[in-house]
Design a protein around this motif. Structure first.
Motif, PDB file in Angstrom:
ATOM      1  N   GLU A 180      -7.094   0.508  -0.248  1.00 26.82           N
ATOM      2  CA  GLU A 180      -7.828   1.753  -0.512  1.00 26.82           C
ATOM      3  C   GLU A 180      -6.915   2.901  -0.930  1.00 26.82           C
ATOM      4  O   GLU A 180      -7.292   3.705  -1.779  1.00 26.82           O
ATOM      5  N   ALA A 181      -5.750   3.006  -0.317  1.00 27.61           N
ATOM      6  CA  ALA A 181      -4.824   4.096  -0.645  1.00 27.61           C
ATOM      7  C   ALA A 181      -4.322   3.950  -2.072  1.00 27.61           C
ATOM      8  O   ALA A 181      -4.251   2.850  -2.625  1.00 27.61           O
TER       9      ALA A 181
ATOM     10  N   ARG B  12      -8.198   6.668   9.681  1.00 28.18           N
ATOM     11  CA  ARG B  12      -9.068   7.599  10.395  1.00 28.18           C
ATOM     12  C   ARG B  12      -8.706   9.034  10.057  1.00 28.18           C
ATOM     13  O   ARG B  12      -9.567   9.898   9.931  1.00 28.18           O
ATOM     14  N   GLU B  13      -7.414   9.295   9.914  1.00 30.34           N
ATOM     15  CA  GLU B  13      -6.930  10.604   9.506  1.00 30.34           C
ATOM     16  C   GLU B  13      -6.396  10.516   8.083  1.00 30.34           C
ATOM     17  O   GLU B  13      -5.952   9.460   7.643  1.00 30.34           O
ATOM     18  N   TYR B  14      -6.429  11.623   7.374  1.00 29.72           N
ATOM     19  CA  TYR B  14      -5.880  11.654   6.020  1.00 29.72           C
ATOM     20  C   TYR B  14      -4.373  11.822   6.149  1.00 29.72           C
ATOM     21  O   TYR B  14      -3.807  12.884   5.918  1.00 29.72           O
ATOM     22  N   SER B  15      -3.714  10.726   6.532  1.00 32.27           N
ATOM     23  CA  SER B  15      -2.311  10.789   6.950  1.00 32.27           C
ATOM     24  C   SER B  15      -1.540   9.595   6.420  1.00 32.27           C
ATOM     25  O   SER B  15      -1.913   8.443   6.676  1.00 32.27           O
ATOM     26  N   LEU B  16      -0.457   9.857   5.715  1.00 34.96           N
ATOM     27  CA  LEU B  16       0.419   8.787   5.252  1.00 34.96           C
ATOM     28  C   LEU B  16       1.129   8.138   6.428  1.00 34.96           C
ATOM     29  O   LEU B  16       1.355   6.922   6.434  1.00 34.96           O
ATOM     30  N   ARG B  17       1.474   8.917   7.422  1.00 38.22           N
ATOM     31  CA  ARG B  17       2.122   8.351   8.615  1.00 38.22           C
ATOM     32  C   ARG B  17       1.200   7.339   9.301  1.00 38.22           C
ATOM     33  O   ARG B  17       1.627   6.258   9.687  1.00 38.22           O
TER      34      ARG B  17
ATOM     35  N   TRP C   8      10.923   5.026   5.992  1.00 37.37           N
ATOM     36  CA  TRP C   8      10.339   4.620   4.714  1.00 37.37           C
ATOM     37  C   TRP C   8      10.826   5.556   3.621  1.00 37.37           C
ATOM     38  O   TRP C   8      11.098   6.737   3.877  1.00 37.37           O
ATOM     39  N   ILE C   9      10.924   5.031   2.396  1.00 39.84           N
ATOM     40  CA  ILE C   9      11.328   5.852   1.261  1.00 39.84           C
ATOM     41  C   ILE C   9      10.402   5.541   0.083  1.00 39.84           C
ATOM     42  O   ILE C   9      10.035   4.389  -0.161  1.00 39.84           O
ATOM     43  N   LEU C  10      10.038   6.601  -0.634  1.00 42.69           N
ATOM     44  CA  LEU C  10       9.091   6.505  -1.732  1.00 42.69           C
ATOM     45  C   LEU C  10       9.618   7.311  -2.908  1.00 42.69           C
ATOM     46  O   LEU C  10      10.064   8.447  -2.720  1.00 42.69           O
ATOM     47  N   HIS C  11       9.594   6.723  -4.099  1.00 42.84           N
ATOM     48  CA  HIS C  11       9.937   7.480  -5.304  1.00 42.84           C
ATOM     49  C   HIS C  11       8.649   7.964  -5.950  1.00 42.84           C
ATOM     50  O   HIS C  11       7.741   7.177  -6.219  1.00 42.84           O
ATOM     51  N   LEU C  12       8.578   9.263  -6.180  1.00 37.20           N
ATOM     52  CA  LEU C  12       7.358   9.858  -6.705  1.00 37.20           C
ATOM     53  C   LEU C  12       7.727  10.977  -7.669  1.00 37.20           C
ATOM     54  O   LEU C  12       8.655  11.752  -7.414  1.00 37.20           O
ATOM     55  N   ASP C  13       7.007  11.075  -8.779  1.00 36.86           N
ATOM     56  CA  ASP C  13       7.198  12.188  -9.702  1.00 36.86           C
ATOM     57  C   ASP C  13       6.403  13.390  -9.214  1.00 36.86           C
ATOM     58  O   ASP C  13       5.477  13.262  -8.408  1.00 36.86           O
ATOM     59  N   THR C  14       6.735  14.567  -9.741  1.00 37.87           N
ATOM     60  CA  THR C  14       6.058  15.782  -9.283  1.00 37.87           C
ATOM     61  C   THR C  14       4.694  15.980  -9.926  1.00 37.87           C
ATOM     62  O   THR C  14       4.058  17.021  -9.704  1.00 37.87           O
ATOM     63  N   ASP C  15       4.238  15.012 -10.714  1.00 39.65           N
ATOM     64  CA  ASP C  15       2.846  15.037 -11.179  1.00 39.65           C
ATOM     65  C   ASP C  15       2.040  13.913 -10.518  1.00 39.65           C
ATOM     66  O   ASP C  15       1.021  13.486 -11.037  1.00 39.65           O
ATOM     67  N   GLU C  16       2.502  13.470  -9.341  1.00 39.62           N
ATOM     68  CA  GLU C  16       1.842  12.404  -8.593  1.00 39.62           C
ATOM     69  C   GLU C  16       1.645  12.821  -7.134  1.00 39.62           C
ATOM     70  O   GLU C  16       2.550  13.407  -6.533  1.00 39.62           O
ATOM     71  N   LEU C  17       0.488  12.499  -6.584  1.00 44.70           N
ATOM     72  CA  LEU C  17       0.186  12.761  -5.176  1.00 44.70           C
ATOM     73  C   LEU C  17      -0.278  11.464  -4.517  1.00 44.70           C
ATOM     74  O   LEU C  17      -1.044  10.701  -5.106  1.00 44.70           O
ATOM     75  N   ILE C  18       0.175  11.249  -3.285  1.00 51.23           N
ATOM     76  CA  ILE C  18      -0.284  10.097  -2.526  1.00 51.23           C
ATOM     77  C   ILE C  18      -1.668  10.396  -1.935  1.00 51.23           C
ATOM     78  O   ILE C  18      -1.899  11.469  -1.375  1.00 51.23           O
ATOM     79  N   HIS C  19      -2.568   9.443  -2.079  1.00 45.71           N
ATOM     80  CA  HIS C  19      -3.934   9.547  -1.539  1.00 45.71           C
ATOM     81  C   HIS C  19      -4.071   8.514  -0.422  1.00 45.71           C
ATOM     82  O   HIS C  19      -4.394   7.351  -0.685  1.00 45.71           O
ATOM     83  N   PRO C  20      -3.822   8.911   0.842  1.00 50.18           N
ATOM     84  CA  PRO C  20      -3.780   7.934   1.945  1.00 50.18           C
ATOM     85  C   PRO C  20      -5.164   7.568   2.476  1.00 50.18           C
ATOM     86  O   PRO C  20      -5.472   7.770   3.659  1.00 50.18           O
TER      87      PRO C  20
ATOM     88  N   GLY D  30       2.273  14.141   6.163  1.00 49.15           N
ATOM     89  CA  GLY D  30       3.227  13.515   7.069  1.00 49.15           C
ATOM     90  C   GLY D  30       4.618  13.239   6.561  1.00 49.15           C
ATOM     91  O   GLY D  30       5.437  12.671   7.282  1.00 49.15           O
ATOM     92  N   VAL D  31       4.948  13.624   5.320  1.00 49.65           N
ATOM     93  CA  VAL D  31       6.308  13.411   4.798  1.00 49.65           C
ATOM     94  C   VAL D  31       7.237  14.465   5.402  1.00 49.65           C
ATOM     95  O   VAL D  31       6.888  15.643   5.482  1.00 49.65           O
ATOM     96  N   THR D  32       8.417  14.042   5.824  1.00 49.05           N
ATOM     97  CA  THR D  32       9.351  14.958   6.484  1.00 49.05           C
ATOM     98  C   THR D  32      10.556  15.336   5.635  1.00 49.05           C
ATOM     99  O   THR D  32      11.129  16.406   5.818  1.00 49.05           O
ATOM    100  N   THR D  33      10.968  14.465   4.728  1.00 46.56           N
ATOM    101  CA  THR D  33      12.239  14.653   4.027  1.00 46.56           C
ATOM    102  C   THR D  33      12.050  14.483   2.524  1.00 46.56           C
ATOM    103  O   THR D  33      11.344  13.569   2.082  1.00 46.56           O
ATOM    104  N   PHE D  34      12.705  15.367   1.759  1.00 45.12           N
ATOM    105  CA  PHE D  34      12.611  15.330   0.298  1.00 45.12           C
ATOM    106  C   PHE D  34      14.017  15.381  -0.301  1.00 45.12           C
ATOM    107  O   PHE D  34      14.819  16.249   0.056  1.00 45.12           O
TER     108      PHE D  34
END
Length: 514
Positions: free
Chosen positions: A336-337, A229-234, A213-225, A138-142
């Protein structure tokens, strides 16, 4: 009795006869109708009018990840490569209905709109799976602040061709600002300052782009939402109360089971859970076994990453948290996330970290370069040991090769298996998305080079004037943003920011008592 016998021999009345006749007709109709329909279906199928559902989907046309070891087919059509990945991945869409058949050109109508910012020097092999995994959830912008490999023309050409991606180049002005920071030190400290400055700029761009929303994340990290009900960050963020400004993702750390991992996102499924997601008795009771002689429970940081609502006076508070100039933000933690941190997941990570730093391999000097104890020990080993000694150290301190211990910690909940990121990344790769994007960008680059050569051969202008106008405009945009942000970053950098911190140790009495 004679009367009864007489009445039983009496001829049936006309009413009774008509009822029997109607019943016979109904029974005849119910008997003939199925046979008629069956015969009609047989005739249609014999003539080709009906398709047998069992033959509609063949195993050859619709394979799930892992069913075929052959290389993925690729398509070089520009339209498909840039935004319409639905045909390539349609067989996976039922698992992720929120993703609209894997089409990645829908930024305008998604709510909430989520932006990720990162500072990276990684190659495309790492950036593309990282990016498209987050597009799927669900991320739209990088906002990619690139240097090193990530800043080379071949890489940036591919990244700039992807919808929703903004590439920001490191400018001399930004380097000068970093060097003036009183906090400036080499290696990890240098990265810490870079990330803070880049996050300041990303906030400005996120506001301009209408991100929620804005999130700082390195390229060796993945969000686990997890937890939706859905596997969705949104979906996860839609459930956050409106009065919450920031939410923390506790981090889980990758626990590799081999020393020959090449593609962590596709090969690693075991993770060590964060203190925040464990009972205290379990965490401290199993602390020694979970640490395995390393300086801390986690190899690297243990204080997670936070995501913030884009609002007035937002600012970074180190690379792991956000803050606000005008108020104390209302912050909560996800139950949980988590953020999955693939740290030291490849043996080559030992030498790659060593090659980025110019510190001496001594206990005193590495303190100038690294904030965490394990990073310091790994740097010394990588700088002083032979290849064989490094691999042995890696197997003892990083690789989880003891299956008995692994099973014990899995049963206790210290370790956990998470397969969703692996399935998503494998699905993307096997569908040919990554290779097709690269091929499409390469084709476009070849056309631009051809046109540039024609212009230069028929013009007296110098070659630098026929460079890509798109590239120049992006550089100008980056420089303008830098100037805008640098007007107020000095105060932000000089305030005490939250660095990467280790997990609680067995001697942290205040944590155990709380």
């Amino acid at each position: 009795m004679a009367g009864g016998l007489h009445s039983s021999l009496r001829p049936p009345s006309s009413s009774s006869s008509s009822n029997n006749s109607f019943t016979y007709r109904i029974l005849l109709l119910l008997t003939l109708l199925p046979f008629t329909l069956a015969a009609f279906a047989f005739v249609l199928q014999w003539r080709g009018g009906v398709t047998d559902p069992s033959t509609r989907y063949s195993a050859e046309e619709h394979k799930f990840p892992g069913m075929d070891s052959s290389p993925p087919t690729t398509t070089t059509t520009s339209k498909v490569m840039r935004s319409d990945c639905g045909p390539l991945l349609s067989h996976l869409s039922p698992s992720f209905p929120y993703n609209r058949d894997w089409k990645f050109h829908y930024q305008t109508d998604l709510k909430p709109k989520i932006a990720i910012t990162t500072s990276t020097s990684a190659s495309l092999e790492q950036i593309l799976p990282w990016m498209f995994f987050h597009k799927v959830i669900g991320v739209t912008t990088f906002y990619l602040f690139v240097e090193g490999k990530a800043a080379t023309p071949k890489v940036t050409r591919v990244l700039e061709s992807i919808p929703g991606v903004k590439v920001i180049y490191r400018t001399k002005e930004l380097e000068d600002q970093q060097a003036r920071s009183f906090f400036y030190k080499p290696c990890n400290y240098e990265l810490f300052v870079k990330q803070s400055l880049n996050m300041e700029m990303a906030i400005v761009m996120a506001r301009d782009d209408g991100a929620d929303w804005i999130l700082h994340l390195d390229t060796d990290e993945l969000i686990h939402p997890a937890g939706t009900r859905e596997y969705s960050l949104r979906q996860l963020l839609l459930d956050v109360p409106v009065n919450v400004d920031m939410v923390v993702f506790p981090n889980y750390e990758s626990s590799v089971e081999r020393d020959d991992i090449q593609d962590p996102f596709s090969e690693v499924s075991m993770f060590k859970k964060n203190y925040d997601h464990l009972p205290k008795d379990t965490y401290f009771g199993m602390y020694k076994e979970a640490t395995r002689g390393n300086p801390n429970y986690f190899l690297t940081y243990g204080n997670g990453k936070s995501i913030a609502r884009v609002q007035d006076h937002l600012r970074p508070n180190g690379a792991h948290r956000w803050h606000n100039y005008m108020k104390t933000p209302n912050e909560i933690k996800f139950e949980e996330a988590a953020v999955l941190h693939y740290t030291y997941s490849k043996f080559s990570d030992l030498t790659s970290r060593r090659d980025r730093c110019g510190c001496k391999p001594t206990k005193e000097d590495v303190k100038r370069c690294f904030m965490l104890e394990f990073d310091r020990a790994a740097f010394i080993i990588a700088s002083t040991a032979t290849e064989e000694e490094m691999r042995k150290w890696y197997q003892e301190h990083v690789v989880w090769g003891d299956k008995t211990l692994n099973l014990k910690l899995l049963r206790k909940g210290i370790l956990t298996r998470i397969y969703a990121p692996m399935v998503i990344v494998q699905g993307l790769r096997e569908s040919g998305v990554f290779t097709s994007i690269i091929e499409s960008a390469s084709t476009s680059l070849s056309k631009d080079n051809f046109l540039s050569s024609i212009v230069s051969s028929n013009s007296t202008r110098p070659n630098d004037l026929v460079a890509s106008s798109r590239k120049r405009s992006k550089v100008r945009e980056s420089q303008a943003t830098v100037r805008k942000v640098l007007q107020f970053t000095d105060a932000a950098i000089h305030e005490a920011a939250i660095p990467p911190l280790p997990s609680p140790g067995v001697d942290d009495d205040d944590v155990q008592e709380s």
